[in-house]
Design a protein around this motif. Sequence first.
Motif, PDB file in Angstrom:
ATOM      1  N   SER A  56       0.825  -1.206   0.000  1.00  8.24           N
ATOM      2  CA  SER A  56       0.000   0.000   0.000  1.00  8.24           C
ATOM      3  C   SER A  56       0.859   1.256   0.000  1.00  8.24           C
ATOM      4  CB  SER A  56      -0.929   0.008   1.217  1.00  8.24           C
ATOM      5  OG  SER A  56      -0.180  -0.017   2.422  1.00  8.24           O
ATOM      6  N   PHE A  57       2.016   1.204   0.675  1.00  7.60           N
ATOM      7  CA  PHE A  57       2.896   2.374   0.689  1.00  7.60           C
ATOM      8  C   PHE A  57       3.515   2.597  -0.686  1.00  7.60           C
ATOM      9  CE2 PHE A  57       7.032   4.406   1.197  1.00  7.60           C
ATOM     10  CZ  PHE A  57       6.671   5.548   1.880  1.00  7.60           C
ATOM     11  N   ALA A  58       3.995   1.536  -1.307  1.00  4.96           N
ATOM     12  CA  ALA A  58       4.575   1.652  -2.643  1.00  4.96           C
ATOM     13  C   ALA A  58       3.555   2.200  -3.632  1.00  4.96           C
ATOM     14  CB  ALA A  58       5.096   0.295  -3.110  1.00  4.96           C
ATOM     15  N   GLY A  59       2.328   1.698  -3.538  1.00 10.60           N
ATOM     16  CA  GLY A  59       1.272   2.206  -4.407  1.00 10.60           C
ATOM     17  C   GLY A  59       0.946   3.660  -4.111  1.00 10.60           C
ATOM     18  N   GLY A  60       0.941   4.015  -2.822  1.00  6.61           N
ATOM     19  CA  GLY A  60       0.645   5.396  -2.445  1.00  6.61           C
ATOM     20  C   GLY A  60       1.698   6.371  -2.943  1.00  6.61           C
ATOM     21  N   ILE A  61       2.965   5.945  -2.909  1.00  5.56           N
ATOM     22  CA  ILE A  61       4.043   6.787  -3.429  1.00  5.56           C
ATOM     23  C   ILE A  61       3.853   7.011  -4.937  1.00  5.56           C
ATOM     24  CG2 ILE A  61       6.503   6.752  -4.013  1.00  5.56           C
ATOM     25  CD1 ILE A  61       6.044   7.689  -1.216  1.00  5.56           C
ATOM     26  N   GLY A  65       5.488  14.023  -3.557  1.00  2.03           N
ATOM     27  CA  GLY A  65       4.524  14.930  -4.178  1.00  2.03           C
ATOM     28  C   GLY A  65       5.193  16.149  -4.778  1.00  2.03           C
ATOM     29  N   GLN A  66       6.172  16.718  -4.054  1.00  2.35           N
ATOM     30  CA  GLN A  66       6.896  17.873  -4.573  1.00  2.35           C
ATOM     31  C   GLN A  66       7.738  17.497  -5.793  1.00  2.35           C
ATOM     32  OE1 GLN A  66       6.691  21.055  -3.694  1.00  2.35           O
ATOM     33  NE2 GLN A  66       5.153  20.601  -2.154  1.00  2.35           N
TER      34      GLN A  66
END
Length: 495
Positions: free
Chosen positions: A276-281, A416-417
């Motif tokens: 889920s973290f990899a996908g969120g990134i 995000g930046q």
Amino acid sequence: MTTETPSPTADRRRWLALAIVMTAAFMDLVDVTIVNIAIPSMRADFGASTSAIQWITAGYALAFAAGLITGGRLGDIYGRKRLFLIGIAGFTAASLLCGIAANPDMLVASRILQGAMASLMVPQVLAIIHVTFPPHERGKVFGMFGAIVGLGAVSGPMLGALLTESDIFGLEWRPIFLINLPVGIAGVILGRKFIIESKAPKALRLDLVGVVLATLALVMLIFPLTHGRENDWPVWGFVCMAAAPFVFAAFIAYEKYKIRKDGSPLVELSLFKVKSFAGGIAVQLTFGLATGIFFLVWTLYMQMGLGWSALRAGTTGIPFSLAVSAAAGLSVQKLVPRFGRKVLQAGALTMAAGILLYIWEARYYGMEIASWQMAAPLIVMGIGMGLIVAPLTDTVLSEVPREHAGSASGLINTTGQMGNALGLGLTSVVFFGRIADDRVLGAPYVEAFHSALWWIAAVMIGIFGVMFMLPRKSVPMEEREGGPQAAATEAVPVG
């Protein structure tokens, strides 16, 4: 997070400290959004090239992204108050340099410095709040902080339009930077008096080599993209872009070495084992890319394509901002707890639908389109964005181990930046690449805007697919191990 200085629960001065750090966060957020609306005025004043236009915004985002995690580490090691004061003083000085810039090169360099100073200032804000207020007050305080974040995002374009249009003392766009001077000076003076100092008891070491490698890889992508079109896409540009993945691979290899050496890498690679973290990134990166493209080309479309004033362009965006705020509150409080990731996926599709509606209206009405006719697609897009931006970080963090919550949150915002900077670089391809002569205003800019919107719609549909990697339902923060502030303690607000 523990601290050497106990929380002054009975000290009313802590509310002044809160006002200072929130004002600094607001100043950073406004500075990010205020610039886009003034870009056409800057270009007319300087006769700036398209690459300079892109670097005025992308340079800030790139420097900010490169320094976010390191800025947080420096605060843990040397003191958050100290780094906050250095950051806000440097940000104020860089704002002055932006305001008196004599040419595009000086403005770009000053914006890069401004982003670097923001990366020292902004990461300290939530940490200072955490150590200043006792647990029973933090919920209210973090709620106030969220409101300030929303206000900064909404007010930036309007404030930029008003300052640019007013032409104060004949300074045209320069007051959008000079307005930071009294705020920054007051922040330094009052911050020295009212903010308490704190450090982390076991701060990780700096990873400057990791910062250099990650930044170099991103610059090797963005620089050729922004300058390639003006130089007829030279061979060196393709060589740089082809070499960027190898530099990124070297970054990953060094991070593995850093983990073995002293356990203090810039990026905790084990986080990417969490699906889920990899996908969120991936979502955060591509979403930042899409918004980086949209907000710049949207401003250019209205002012350089349709010939609107900065004030008219700024007021046209009000329905969008209000829709984002309303949908963000609804998604976090009502929808996500019940429907989980489906809300974020609905947001991606809703935003894509709004973009497609915008394309149809822009083509149907052409050069005669009015502000009120843009309201419908902007509201649909705003609803979609609000459904994504508010719950995304918490959803991504929901399966991250508590001990890595702070570094994971910082990495999300850094990504995000980076996506934003990459998107601004890509405008050379998806927007300016469709314009034969960027000195000819009007219809060419309108057609280029239509083309860019198709790209953004495709990215949003792609984000919908990537969101299947997110957890179906996120665990509410207050139910996770470590309590409600576990992830928020070292979180870095998006600027």
